[in-house]
Design a protein around this motif. Structure first.
Motif, mmCIF file in Angstrom:
data_model
loop_
_atom_site.group_PDB
_atom_site.id
_atom_site.type_symbol
_atom_site.label_atom_id
_atom_site.label_comp_id
_atom_site.label_asym_id
_atom_site.label_seq_id
_atom_site.Cartn_x
_atom_site.Cartn_y
_atom_site.Cartn_z
ATOM 1 N N GLY A 47 31.914 -21.959 2.195
ATOM 2 C CA GLY A 47 32.223 -22.581 0.907
ATOM 3 C C GLY A 47 33.577 -22.201 0.380
ATOM 4 O O GLY A 47 34.496 -21.876 1.129
ATOM 5 N N ASN A 48 33.688 -22.226 -0.949
ATOM 6 C CA ASN A 48 34.978 -22.091 -1.610
ATOM 7 C C ASN A 48 35.403 -20.664 -1.921
ATOM 8 O O ASN A 48 36.420 -20.461 -2.572
ATOM 9 N N SER A 49 34.652 -19.668 -1.484
ATOM 10 C CA SER A 49 35.000 -18.287 -1.832
ATOM 11 C C SER A 49 36.344 -17.863 -1.238
ATOM 12 O O SER A 49 37.018 -16.990 -1.789
ATOM 13 N N TYR A 50 36.757 -18.473 -0.138
ATOM 14 C CA TYR A 50 38.047 -18.142 0.468
ATOM 15 C C TYR A 50 39.211 -18.560 -0.427
ATOM 16 O O TYR A 50 40.312 -18.026 -0.310
ATOM 17 N N LYS A 51 38.972 -19.497 -1.345
ATOM 18 C CA LYS A 51 40.057 -19.992 -2.200
ATOM 19 C C LYS A 51 40.620 -18.903 -3.100
ATOM 20 O O LYS A 51 41.827 -18.845 -3.334
ATOM 21 N N ARG A 52 39.763 -18.021 -3.601
ATOM 22 C CA ARG A 52 40.239 -16.914 -4.445
ATOM 23 C C ARG A 52 41.196 -16.016 -3.671
ATOM 24 O O ARG A 52 42.221 -15.584 -4.194
ATOM 25 N N TYR A 79 35.360 -29.569 7.439
ATOM 26 C CA TYR A 79 35.899 -28.976 6.219
ATOM 27 C C TYR A 79 37.413 -28.753 6.303
ATOM 28 O O TYR A 79 38.037 -28.429 5.302
ATOM 29 N N VAL A 83 40.538 -27.786 3.426
ATOM 30 C CA VAL A 83 41.219 -26.487 3.468
ATOM 31 C C VAL A 83 42.724 -26.705 3.620
ATOM 32 O O VAL A 83 43.530 -26.089 2.916
ATOM 33 N N PHE A 86 44.282 -27.891 0.378
ATOM 34 C CA PHE A 86 44.362 -26.804 -0.599
ATOM 35 C C PHE A 86 45.496 -25.835 -0.260
ATOM 36 O O PHE A 86 46.298 -25.480 -1.118
#
Length: 111
Positions: A47-52, A79, A83, A86
């Protein structure tokens, strides 16, 4: 423990890896003034936790060239475009897709 930087010895042909316990933002610092953040297949699929991590990496005031290695596998390919958008368009970082840890290590060694 994370890898601080790799040093390739031309005479010996080997690679020395130096470790540091408190490497905060980047996963690798290379002697050619590059730093690398590695986003694994697991990170992408989870999921999106890598974005932080990516935002903290981009916001770190670093004099290093910032690169992002992202695993692009059969499992994570659905996905990957999100990625990539982003990392490249939203954060303005350089993204290099790799097929896994082996290709990533070979790329880092070549750098």
């Amino acid at each position: 423990r994370k890898c601080t930087y790799l040093h390739t010895s031309a005479a010996g042909g080997g690679v020395k890896i130096f470790f540091e316990n408190e490497l905060v933002v980047a996963d690798f610092h290379l002697p050619n003034k590059s730093c690398i953040l590695y986003v694994s297949e697991c990170d992408v699929v989870a999921g999106n936790s890598y974005k932080r991590r990516l935002v903290r990496y981009r916001n770190s005031s670093s004099s290093f060239q910032e690169l992002v290695l992202v695993e692009n596998t059969r499992l994570s390919e659905q996905y990957f475009s999100a990625v990539q958008k982003f990392v490249v368009f939203d954060l303005g970082l350089t993204l290099l897709p790799v097929s896994g840890q082996t290709e990533a290590s070979q790329l880092i060694t070549q750098m």
